[in-house]
Write an enzyme that holds these catalytic residues in place. Structure first.
Site, short mmCIF file in Angstrom:
data_model
loop_
_atom_site.label_atom_id
_atom_site.label_comp_id
_atom_site.label_asym_id
_atom_site.label_seq_id
_atom_site.Cartn_x
_atom_site.Cartn_y
_atom_site.Cartn_z
N ASN A 10 35.93 37.35 50.62
CA ASN A 10 36.93 37.88 51.55
C ASN A 10 36.45 39.24 52.03
O ASN A 10 36.52 40.22 51.30
CB ASN A 10 38.29 37.99 50.83
CG ASN A 10 39.34 38.64 51.71
OD1 ASN A 10 39.17 38.74 52.92
ND2 ASN A 10 40.45 39.06 51.09
N LYS A 12 37.78 41.04 54.17
CA LYS A 12 38.92 41.88 54.62
C LYS A 12 38.56 42.47 56.01
O LYS A 12 37.93 41.77 56.80
CB LYS A 12 39.26 42.96 53.61
CG LYS A 12 39.33 42.42 52.19
CD LYS A 12 39.94 43.38 51.24
CE LYS A 12 39.71 42.89 49.82
NZ LYS A 12 40.73 43.35 48.91
N HIS A 95 47.48 36.20 50.87
CA HIS A 95 46.77 37.27 50.16
C HIS A 95 47.75 38.41 49.85
O HIS A 95 48.64 38.70 50.65
CB HIS A 95 45.60 37.78 51.02
CG HIS A 95 44.68 38.67 50.25
ND1 HIS A 95 44.96 40.01 50.04
CD2 HIS A 95 43.51 38.42 49.62
CE1 HIS A 95 43.99 40.54 49.32
NE2 HIS A 95 43.09 39.59 49.05
N GLU A 97 47.52 41.49 50.09
CA GLU A 97 47.60 42.53 51.13
C GLU A 97 48.51 42.07 52.27
O GLU A 97 49.22 42.87 52.87
CB GLU A 97 46.18 42.88 51.63
CG GLU A 97 45.44 43.70 50.59
CD GLU A 97 43.93 43.51 50.57
OE1 GLU A 97 43.36 43.06 51.59
OE2 GLU A 97 43.32 43.80 49.52
N GLU A 167 45.23 35.82 41.87
CA GLU A 167 44.71 37.18 42.09
C GLU A 167 45.74 38.20 41.63
O GLU A 167 46.66 38.55 42.39
CB GLU A 167 44.43 37.40 43.57
CG GLU A 167 43.39 36.48 44.16
CD GLU A 167 42.69 37.12 45.34
OE1 GLU A 167 41.47 37.30 45.26
OE2 GLU A 167 43.36 37.47 46.33
N GLY A 173 40.66 45.13 44.14
CA GLY A 173 40.09 46.36 44.69
C GLY A 173 40.19 47.56 43.77
O GLY A 173 39.95 48.69 44.18
N SER A 213 38.45 42.18 41.48
CA SER A 213 37.34 42.97 40.96
C SER A 213 36.26 42.13 40.27
O SER A 213 35.64 42.57 39.29
CB SER A 213 37.86 44.08 40.03
OG SER A 213 38.67 44.98 40.77
C1 PEP Z 1 40.40 40.03 47.34
O1 PEP Z 1 40.51 40.75 48.33
O2 PEP Z 1 40.82 38.87 47.39
C2 PEP Z 1 39.79 40.58 46.13
C3 PEP Z 1 39.81 39.88 45.04
O3 PEP Z 1 39.23 41.84 46.24
P1 PEP Z 1 38.28 42.57 45.14
O4 PEP Z 1 37.25 41.55 44.70
O5 PEP Z 1 37.68 43.70 45.89
O6 PEP Z 1 39.15 42.99 44.01
#
Ligand code: PEP
Length: 250
Positions: A10, A12, A95, A97, A167, A173, A213
């Site tokens: 992703n 983003k 997601h 976000e 997630e 992040g 992460s």
């Molecule tokens: C994501 O945006 O779905 C995500 C898991 O981000 P990160 O790997 O940066 O934590």
């Protein structure tokens, strides 16, 4: 049947330039990728088509969002039909976000999921709890509440086109990855929930991937957990270590 390992990237709203995205595609094109893994990357919408053209054919692309209407006066939105018309096979929905910053409800995520499937897309469906919810012991409840409207909107046969991404919001992040045991527990609960609410067959066959992460350093141990069927990767999908994550089971 074993569940095919799935790794999504992703991007983003990154990286800033078209050249940087093409460079990421080149890194993937030049890499040796485990052919048993399904790999999908999700750039910002405006780069979907150029990236799809630049990428090797065994790496697919996904939109990061879509609306639930086919067309009309919805300024700024992209419909599932438009994605399908552009041969985009996947869309990420729900997601954290989108849920947090754009106030998407689980009902809207379910509506979008229904519309995406009706247009012929496959869906990476994101769920997960905040830190406060985890500390209150509500992880399973939160994930189940996020899944309920989707389960109500889908027919059993739709589930072959869904990849559930667990997630935890506190891990996205932040550099704080869930431990393999924490992730495995949440994945097993989610699988059991799908089994009890839909059918054992769908619980067993639906891929549940972990996001939060994930890095080249922690992916191997996570990938050995029996109910972790892959990853959704944010930050590390913009780096060469994404290839190590794709190949984590090797
Ligand atoms: C994501 O945006 O779905 C995500 C898991 O981000 P990160 O790997 O940066 O934590």
């Amino acid at each position: 049947m074993p569940r095919q390992f799935f790794v999504g990237g992703n991007f983003k709203m990154n990286p800033a330039t078209r050249e940087a995205k093409i460079a990421l595609a080149k890194t993937l094109n030049d890499a040796t990728i485990d052919q048993s893994v399904e790999v999908v990357i999700a750039p910002p919408a405006i780069y979907l088509i150029p990236l799809q053209e630049a990428l090797r054919k065994d790496v697919k692309v996904a939109a990061q969002n879509c609306y639930f209407k086919t067309n009309g006066a919805f300024t700024g939105e992209i419909s599932p039909a438009m994605l399908a018309d552009s041969n985009i096979p996947y869309v990420i929905l729900g997601h954290s976000e989108r849920r947090t910053l754009f106030h998407e409800t689980s009902q809207e995520v379910a509506q979008k999921t229904r519309a995406a499937l009706d247009a012929g897309l496959s869906v990476i469906l994101c769920v997960g709890e905040t830190l406060a919810q985890r500390e209150a012991g509500e992880t399973a409840k939160v994930v189940e509440e996020q899944l309920e409207p989707v389960i109500a909107a889908l027919k059993p046969e739709d589930w072959s086109k869904i990849v559930v991404a667990y997630e935890p919001v506190w891990a996205i992040g932040t550099g704080k990855v869930a431990s393999p045991a924490q992730a495995q527990e949440a994945h097993l609960n989610t699988r059991s929930f799908l089994s009890s609410k839909i059918s054992k067959e769908i619980g067993e066959s639906t891929r549940i991937i972990y996001g939060g992460s994930v890095s080249g350093g922690n992916c191997k141990e996570l990938s050995t957990q029996p109910d972790i069927d892959g990853f959704l990767v944010g930050g590390a999908s913009l780096k060469p270590e994404f290839v190590n994550i794709i190949n984590s089971r090797q």
